[in-house]
Write a protein that holds these residues in place. Structure first.
Motif, PDB file in Angstrom:
ATOM      1  N   GLU A  23      -0.828  10.376  -0.059  1.00 14.03           N
ATOM      2  CA  GLU A  23      -0.615   9.176   0.739  1.00 14.03           C
ATOM      3  C   GLU A  23      -1.262   7.964   0.058  1.00 14.03           C
ATOM      4  N   ASN A  24      -2.446   8.164  -0.543  1.00 16.15           N
ATOM      5  CA  ASN A  24      -3.105   7.068  -1.252  1.00 16.15           C
ATOM      6  C   ASN A  24      -2.299   6.614  -2.462  1.00 16.15           C
ATOM      7  N   LEU A  25      -1.688   7.571  -3.168  1.00 13.00           N
ATOM      8  CA  LEU A  25      -0.860   7.233  -4.322  1.00 13.00           C
ATOM      9  C   LEU A  25       0.349   6.408  -3.883  1.00 13.00           C
ATOM     10  N   LYS A  26       0.977   6.809  -2.798  1.00 15.81           N
ATOM     11  CA  LYS A  26       2.155   6.091  -2.285  1.00 15.81           C
ATOM     12  C   LYS A  26       1.772   4.658  -1.889  1.00 15.81           C
ATOM     13  N   TYR A  27       0.620   4.522  -1.228  1.00 12.17           N
ATOM     14  CA  TYR A  27       0.157   3.186  -0.845  1.00 12.17           C
ATOM     15  C   TYR A  27      -0.092   2.333  -2.090  1.00 12.17           C
ATOM     16  N   CYS A  28      -0.771   2.914  -3.059  1.00 11.41           N
ATOM     17  CA  CYS A  28      -1.082   2.189  -4.297  1.00 11.41           C
ATOM     18  C   CYS A  28       0.201   1.745  -5.009  1.00 11.41           C
ATOM     19  N   GLN A  29       1.187   2.624  -5.062  1.00 10.40           N
ATOM     20  CA  GLN A  29       2.456   2.284  -5.706  1.00 10.40           C
ATOM     21  C   GLN A  29       3.152   1.145  -4.966  1.00 10.40           C
ATOM     22  N   ASN A  30       3.122   1.175  -3.637  1.00  9.65           N
ATOM     23  CA  ASN A  30       3.748   0.110  -2.856  1.00  9.65           C
ATOM     24  C   ASN A  30       2.975  -1.190  -2.974  1.00  9.65           C
ATOM     25  N   PHE A  31       1.661  -1.106  -2.966  1.00  2.00           N
ATOM     26  CA  PHE A  31       0.824  -2.300  -3.069  1.00  2.00           C
ATOM     27  C   PHE A  31       0.977  -2.965  -4.433  1.00  2.00           C
ATOM     28  N   CYS A  32       1.039  -2.164  -5.472  1.00  3.22           N
ATOM     29  CA  CYS A  32       1.126  -2.687  -6.844  1.00  3.22           C
ATOM     30  C   CYS A  32       2.555  -3.000  -7.277  1.00  3.22           C
ATOM     31  N   GLY A  33       3.529  -2.692  -6.436  1.00  5.73           N
ATOM     32  CA  GLY A  33       4.921  -2.958  -6.782  1.00  5.73           C
ATOM     33  C   GLY A  33       5.500  -1.951  -7.749  1.00  5.73           C
ATOM     34  N   LEU A  34       4.918  -0.760  -7.791  1.00  7.57           N
ATOM     35  CA  LEU A  34       5.384   0.277  -8.709  1.00  7.57           C
ATOM     36  C   LEU A  34       6.343   1.260  -8.057  1.00  7.57           C
ATOM     37  N   SER A  35       6.550   1.138  -6.757  1.00 10.02           N
ATOM     38  CA  SER A  35       7.462   2.054  -6.077  1.00 10.02           C
ATOM     39  C   SER A  35       8.899   1.577  -6.266  1.00 10.02           C
ATOM     40  N   LYS A  94       6.939   2.087   8.104  1.00 11.99           N
ATOM     41  CA  LYS A  94       7.683   0.918   8.568  1.00 11.99           C
ATOM     42  C   LYS A  94       7.384  -0.287   7.675  1.00 11.99           C
ATOM     43  N   ASP A  95       6.112  -0.457   7.312  1.00 18.64           N
ATOM     44  CA  ASP A  95       5.746  -1.564   6.421  1.00 18.64           C
ATOM     45  C   ASP A  95       6.466  -1.458   5.083  1.00 18.64           C
ATOM     46  N   TYR A  96       6.510  -0.257   4.513  1.00 14.67           N
ATOM     47  CA  TYR A  96       7.208  -0.053   3.239  1.00 14.67           C
ATOM     48  C   TYR A  96       8.694  -0.368   3.385  1.00 14.67           C
ATOM     49  N   CYS A  97       9.271   0.065   4.477  1.00 15.69           N
ATOM     50  CA  CYS A  97      10.692  -0.180   4.734  1.00 15.69           C
ATOM     51  C   CYS A  97      10.967  -1.684   4.859  1.00 15.69           C
ATOM     52  N   LEU A  98      10.123  -2.384   5.614  1.00 11.80           N
ATOM     53  CA  LEU A  98      10.302  -3.833   5.777  1.00 11.80           C
ATOM     54  C   LEU A  98      10.181  -4.553   4.446  1.00 11.80           C
ATOM     55  N   LYS A  99       9.247  -4.107   3.608  1.00 14.24           N
ATOM     56  CA  LYS A  99       9.086  -4.703   2.278  1.00 14.24           C
ATOM     57  C   LYS A  99      10.352  -4.493   1.456  1.00 14.24           C
ATOM     58  N   ASP A 100      10.875  -3.274   1.456  1.00 10.80           N
ATOM     59  CA  ASP A 100      12.099  -2.981   0.709  1.00 10.80           C
ATOM     60  C   ASP A 100      13.268  -3.820   1.220  1.00 10.80           C
ATOM     61  N   LEU A 101      13.368  -3.938   2.528  1.00  9.95           N
ATOM     62  CA  LEU A 101      14.439  -4.725   3.138  1.00  9.95           C
ATOM     63  C   LEU A 101      14.338  -6.192   2.723  1.00  9.95           C
ATOM     64  N   ALA A 102      13.136  -6.727   2.744  1.00  9.62           N
ATOM     65  CA  ALA A 102      12.919  -8.131   2.363  1.00  9.62           C
ATOM     66  C   ALA A 102      13.271  -8.371   0.897  1.00  9.62           C
ATOM     67  N   ILE A 103      12.828  -7.458   0.030  1.00 11.35           N
ATOM     68  CA  ILE A 103      13.087  -7.621  -1.407  1.00 11.35           C
ATOM     69  C   ILE A 103      14.577  -7.498  -1.698  1.00 11.35           C
ATOM     70  N   ARG A 162       6.767 -10.318  -4.058  1.00 14.06           N
ATOM     71  CA  ARG A 162       7.967  -9.745  -4.662  1.00 14.06           C
ATOM     72  C   ARG A 162       9.225 -10.521  -4.278  1.00 14.06           C
ATOM     73  N   VAL A 163       9.316 -10.971  -3.035  1.00 15.54           N
ATOM     74  CA  VAL A 163      10.471 -11.775  -2.632  1.00 15.54           C
ATOM     75  C   VAL A 163      10.473 -13.084  -3.422  1.00 15.54           C
ATOM     76  N   SER A 164       9.305 -13.681  -3.596  1.00 18.87           N
ATOM     77  CA  SER A 164       9.208 -14.904  -4.405  1.00 18.87           C
ATOM     78  C   SER A 164       9.695 -14.656  -5.824  1.00 18.87           C
ATOM     79  N   GLU A 165       9.274 -13.543  -6.416  1.00 18.24           N
ATOM     80  CA  GLU A 165       9.709 -13.197  -7.767  1.00 18.24           C
ATOM     81  C   GLU A 165      11.224 -13.045  -7.834  1.00 18.24           C
ATOM     82  N   GLU A 166      11.796 -12.383  -6.850  1.00 18.14           N
ATOM     83  CA  GLU A 166      13.252 -12.177  -6.829  1.00 18.14           C
ATOM     84  C   GLU A 166      13.988 -13.505  -6.713  1.00 18.14           C
ATOM     85  N   VAL A 167      13.507 -14.376  -5.853  1.00 18.37           N
ATOM     86  CA  VAL A 167      14.157 -15.676  -5.661  1.00 18.37           C
ATOM     87  C   VAL A 167      14.044 -16.507  -6.934  1.00 18.37           C
TER      88      VAL A 167
END
Length: 79
Positions: free
Chosen positions: A1-13, A30-39, A62-67
């Protein structure tokens, strides 16, 4: 779970581009899903519903980077 959080936090997922709704999920999932949806949609609004402050910050960045990267691919018209 810590690895998954780290990957999501660092943008590596990897981004789940099939995410359409995150309502059935809870907590970090849910937070990960919302992040993916936004990006995926290049839309900041899902980021505001993220509870975890680190994931929320990553979402906005990440949304800023995409835009910004989208703007660079658009041709500049000079009159």
């Amino acid at each position: 779970e810590n690895l998954k959080y780290c990957q999501n936090f660092c943008g590596l997922s990897s981004i789940n581009k099939k995410a359409t709704s995150c309502d059935a999920l809870e907590d970090l999932e849910k937070d990960y899903c919302l992040k993916d949806l936004a990006i995926t949609n290049k839309n900041f609004f899902p980021c505001k519903d993220i509870i975890d402050s680190g994931i929320k910050k990553t979402c906005n960045n990440r949304v800023s980077e995409e835009v910004l990267s989208e703007d660079k691919t658009q041709p500049t018209i000079i009159n």
